[in-house]
Design an enzyme around this catalytic site. Structure first.
Site, PDB file in Angstrom:
ATOM      1  NE  ARG A  97       0.607  -5.166  -4.136  1.00  0.00           N
ATOM      2  CZ  ARG A  97       0.137  -4.665  -2.999  1.00  0.00           C
ATOM      3  NH1 ARG A  97      -0.135  -5.469  -1.977  1.00  0.00           N
ATOM      4  NH2 ARG A  97      -0.035  -3.382  -2.869  1.00  0.00           N
ATOM      5  CB  CYS A 126       3.992   0.078   2.111  1.00  0.00           C
ATOM      6  SG  CYS A 126       2.547  -0.496   3.016  1.00  0.00           S
ATOM      7  CG  HIS A 235       5.208   1.097   7.047  1.00  0.00           C
ATOM      8  ND1 HIS A 235       4.268   1.960   7.551  1.00  0.00           N
ATOM      9  CD2 HIS A 235       4.563   0.352   6.104  1.00  0.00           C
ATOM     10  CE1 HIS A 235       3.108   1.750   6.944  1.00  0.00           C
ATOM     11  NE2 HIS A 235       3.262   0.777   6.054  1.00  0.00           N
ATOM     12  CG  ASN A 308       3.926   4.395   5.068  1.00  0.00           C
ATOM     13  OD1 ASN A 308       4.548   5.109   5.866  1.00  0.00           O
ATOM     14  ND2 ASN A 308       2.627   4.498   4.882  1.00  0.00           N
TER      15      ASN A 308
HETATM   16  P1  NAP Z   1      -7.122   6.805   0.697  1.00  0.00           P
HETATM   17  O1  NAP Z   1      -6.360   7.944   1.269  1.00  0.00           O
HETATM   18  O2  NAP Z   1      -8.308   6.292   1.424  1.00  0.00           O
HETATM   19  O3  NAP Z   1      -7.543   7.190  -0.802  1.00  0.00           O
HETATM   20  C1  NAP Z   1      -8.385   6.378  -1.566  1.00  0.00           C
HETATM   21  C2  NAP Z   1      -8.477   6.918  -2.976  1.00  0.00           C
HETATM   22  O4  NAP Z   1      -9.285   6.029  -3.745  1.00  0.00           O
HETATM   23  C3  NAP Z   1      -9.135   8.281  -3.034  1.00  0.00           C
HETATM   24  O5  NAP Z   1      -8.589   9.017  -4.099  1.00  0.00           O
HETATM   25  C4  NAP Z   1     -10.572   7.908  -3.321  1.00  0.00           C
HETATM   26  O6  NAP Z   1     -11.307   8.935  -3.932  1.00  0.00           O
HETATM   27  C5  NAP Z   1     -10.371   6.764  -4.280  1.00  0.00           C
HETATM   28  N1  NAP Z   1     -11.584   5.947  -4.347  1.00  0.00           N
HETATM   29  C6  NAP Z   1     -12.202   5.327  -3.327  1.00  0.00           C
HETATM   30  N2  NAP Z   1     -13.326   4.742  -3.767  1.00  0.00           N
HETATM   31  C7  NAP Z   1     -13.436   5.007  -5.077  1.00  0.00           C
HETATM   32  C8  NAP Z   1     -14.378   4.696  -6.096  1.00  0.00           C
HETATM   33  N3  NAP Z   1     -15.465   3.982  -5.842  1.00  0.00           N
HETATM   34  N4  NAP Z   1     -14.134   5.159  -7.349  1.00  0.00           N
HETATM   35  C9  NAP Z   1     -13.054   5.899  -7.608  1.00  0.00           C
HETATM   36  N5  NAP Z   1     -12.116   6.231  -6.706  1.00  0.00           N
HETATM   37  C10 NAP Z   1     -12.315   5.787  -5.457  1.00  0.00           C
HETATM   38  O7  NAP Z   1      -6.205   5.532   0.486  1.00  0.00           O
HETATM   39  P2  NAP Z   1      -4.648   5.465   0.058  1.00  0.00           P
HETATM   40  O8  NAP Z   1      -3.824   5.271   1.256  1.00  0.00           O
HETATM   41  O9  NAP Z   1      -4.331   6.569  -0.884  1.00  0.00           O
HETATM   42  O10 NAP Z   1      -4.609   4.082  -0.700  1.00  0.00           O
HETATM   43  C11 NAP Z   1      -5.315   3.865  -1.901  1.00  0.00           C
HETATM   44  C12 NAP Z   1      -5.042   2.435  -2.372  1.00  0.00           C
HETATM   45  O11 NAP Z   1      -3.674   2.335  -2.732  1.00  0.00           O
HETATM   46  C13 NAP Z   1      -5.273   1.372  -1.308  1.00  0.00           C
HETATM   47  O12 NAP Z   1      -6.598   0.945  -1.270  1.00  0.00           O
HETATM   48  C14 NAP Z   1      -4.328   0.295  -1.729  1.00  0.00           C
HETATM   49  O13 NAP Z   1      -4.899  -0.580  -2.684  1.00  0.00           O
HETATM   50  C15 NAP Z   1      -3.195   1.070  -2.366  1.00  0.00           C
HETATM   51  N6  NAP Z   1      -2.081   1.234  -1.424  1.00  0.00           N
HETATM   52  C16 NAP Z   1      -0.967   0.592  -1.710  1.00  0.00           C
HETATM   53  C17 NAP Z   1       0.121   0.720  -0.892  1.00  0.00           C
HETATM   54  C18 NAP Z   1       1.338  -0.036  -1.222  1.00  0.00           C
HETATM   55  O14 NAP Z   1       1.911  -0.569  -0.331  1.00  0.00           O
HETATM   56  N7  NAP Z   1       1.791  -0.108  -2.438  1.00  0.00           N
HETATM   57  C19 NAP Z   1       0.079   1.484   0.229  1.00  0.00           C
HETATM   58  C20 NAP Z   1      -1.077   2.160   0.541  1.00  0.00           C
HETATM   59  C21 NAP Z   1      -2.160   2.015  -0.328  1.00  0.00           C
HETATM   60  P3  NAP Z   1     -12.285   9.901  -3.060  1.00  0.00           P
HETATM   61  O15 NAP Z   1     -11.389  10.894  -2.380  1.00  0.00           O
HETATM   62  O16 NAP Z   1     -13.134  10.493  -4.103  1.00  0.00           O
HETATM   63  O17 NAP Z   1     -13.015   9.022  -2.112  1.00  0.00           O
HETATM   64  C1  3JM Z   2      -2.682  -1.184   1.389  1.00  0.00           C
HETATM   65  O1  3JM Z   2      -9.484  -2.016  -1.558  1.00  0.00           O
HETATM   66  C2  3JM Z   2      -8.744  -2.543  -0.731  1.00  0.00           C
HETATM   67  O2  3JM Z   2      -9.083  -3.548  -0.104  1.00  0.00           O
HETATM   68  C3  3JM Z   2      -7.375  -1.936  -0.547  1.00  0.00           C
HETATM   69  C4  3JM Z   2      -6.759  -2.246   0.752  1.00  0.00           C
HETATM   70  C5  3JM Z   2      -5.311  -1.872   0.884  1.00  0.00           C
HETATM   71  C6  3JM Z   2      -4.291  -2.534   0.213  1.00  0.00           C
HETATM   72  C7  3JM Z   2      -4.590  -3.562  -0.827  1.00  0.00           C
HETATM   73  O3  3JM Z   2      -4.935  -4.701  -0.498  1.00  0.00           O
HETATM   74  O4  3JM Z   2      -4.477  -3.199  -2.008  1.00  0.00           O
HETATM   75  C8  3JM Z   2      -5.011  -0.846   1.778  1.00  0.00           C
HETATM   76  C9  3JM Z   2      -3.698  -0.507   2.028  1.00  0.00           C
HETATM   77  C10 3JM Z   2      -2.968  -2.204   0.497  1.00  0.00           C
HETATM   78  C11 3JM Z   2      -1.843  -2.916  -0.134  1.00  0.00           C
HETATM   79  O5  3JM Z   2      -0.859  -2.255  -0.500  1.00  0.00           O
HETATM   80  O6  3JM Z   2      -1.859  -4.142  -0.262  1.00  0.00           O
END
Ligand code: NAP
Ligand code: 3JM
Length: 336
Positions: A97, A126, A235, A308
């Site tokens: 970012r 978010c 949120h 969010n």
């Molecule tokens: P989540 O429900 O915990 O889902 C994590 C996803 O990542 C699952 O599909 C998981 O697959 C996959 N994953 C984890 N470890 C992996 C690996 N070693 N190799 C391949 N895939 C892997 O989390 P989430 O809320 O969806 O969020 C996912 C990511 O999106 C966060 O870590 C963050 O970076 C980003 N995010 C961004 C926002 C935003 O504000 N824009 C908000 C929330 C999250 P499995 O099911 O196979 O474990």
């Molecule tokens: C929202 O792998 C990580 O550390 C992901 C953690 C995470 C993030 C991030 O830093 O990408 C969880 C939930 C975010 C985000 O949107 O910044």
């Protein structure tokens, strides 16, 4: 067009699939990627069931668009491979970012930033997204001098495991929390992401840095306190905004009513104000409780609520992809 969803089994990835389907996104093929744990899992999409494959560097062959939501370290490891394979990456993590050559985009606010992309476009945090959607119209009208924001963030922002953890706690599970630093049910935790020097959290630092980058205001005064609250989804934010020029609450209401992506819900006589239960599953950024801060000149208070997982993550990412297509900025190779 071949679209890859990396992190397809997660809270954001599943929402991504719902949004691609709802909006009739012009994908000819959708490839689902996740960890080894999920290989072979079936997920319904359109009239079919898609099978999850493992996220590897080779998984992006023939992919035109890759939507990443599988954590920052996976983005760092795999997004460059996707770009090398010819895909444009829209990355939901914090990994890129603040990179100077990576645009950080909210289509309603700074769509022009997309033009300079070199393969990766970052989706903001978010909490930042809903803040800038609500504040851009006020910035354009009166130039923002300072923002003080306190967030009330839902557990869905911490992923599917956090949702499951709070569900278990409200049902009486008293075991030690694994996903949250403390019990979240019937509680509030002023602690999201890790603590940094000076006592801020990384979530608070993201809000400051990302807001400045998106608004093109590198020195804007922004002060954030980020709090996890026992809400499943959507949120909320209490926002205090000081402007250079006076904007009355009535003017703010009129400006926000016309603003793209915003819906004003602000009639205290009928107890109408935004609430997370109403925003859950919806697209707009809701703004209400618009009023003067009588303790300071040219200053307003607002209450801002959005889903969010949708506008804060998956919807914004898909809107970026739609804008890329509309501007002819997605190089699409024929599907092999
Ligand atoms: P989540 O429900 O915990 O889902 C994590 C996803 O990542 C699952 O599909 C998981 O697959 C996959 N994953 C984890 N470890 C992996 C690996 N070693 N190799 C391949 N895939 C892997 O989390 P989430 O809320 O969806 O969020 C996912 C990511 O999106 C966060 O870590 C963050 O970076 C980003 N995010 C961004 C926002 C935003 O504000 N824009 C908000 C929330 C999250 P499995 O099911 O196979 O474990
Ligand atoms: C929202 O792998 C990580 O550390 C992901 C953690 C995470 C993030 C991030 O830093 O990408 C969880 C939930 C975010 C985000 O949107 O910044």
């Amino acid at each position: 067009m071949r679209v890859a969803v990396a992190g397809a089994t997660g809270a954001v990835g599943r929402e991504m699939l719902r949004i691609l389907e709802e909006r009739n996104f012009p994908a000819d093929e959708v490839v689902l990627l996740a960890s080894e744990r999920s290989v072979g899992r079936k997920i319904p999409f359109r009239d079919a069931e898609l099978t999850v494959s493992r996220l590897t560097k080779d998984a992006f062959c023939g992919v035109d668009l890759a939507l990443f939501s599988c954590g920052a370290s996976r983005s760092i490891e795999f997004a460059p491979a996707a770009v090398k394979a010819g895909a444009v990456v829209v990355d939901n993590s914090s990994a890129f970012r603040m990179d100077e050559d990576v645009p950080l985009v909210v289509p309603e606010v700074n769509p022009e930033a997309m033009a300079s992309h070199r393969g990766i476009i970052a989706n903001p945090n978010c909490s930042t997204i809903q803040l800038v959607v609500a504040l851009k119209p006020l910035h354009d009208a009166g130039r923002i001098r300072r923002i003080v924001v306190s967030t009330y963030q839902a557990v869905s922002g911490a992923g599917q495991a956090a949702i499951d953890e709070m569900q278990a706690q409200v049902e009486g599970d008293a075991s030690a929390p694994k996903k949250m630093p403390h019990e979240i049910a019937f509680n509030c935790l002023p602690h999201i992401d890790v603590f940094l020097d000076g006592g801020h959290t990384k979530e608070e630092r993201k809000m400051v840095d990302e807001t400045r980058k998106i608004m093109g205001a590198p020195h804007l005064a922004v002060s954030a306190t980020c709090v996890r609250v026992p809400v499943f989804n959507a949120h909320s934010e209490s926002v205090n905004v000081e402007l250079e020029q006076s904007v009355s609450p009535e003017e703010a209401r009129a400006l926000l009513s016309r603003a793209p992506g915003v819906e004003v819900v602000d009639d205290v006589d009928s107890f109408s104000y935004p609430m997370p239960k109403d925003a859950d599953g919806e697209d707009p950024v809701y703004v209400g409780r618009i009023r003067r801060d009588d303790s300071r000149e040219n200053t307003l208070n607002l209450w801002v609520v959005a889903d969010n997982l949708r506008k804060g993550a998956a919807l914004n990412a898909v809107q970026i992809a739609e804008a890329l297509i509309e501007k002819g900025m997605l190089r699409t190779a024929p599907v092999k």
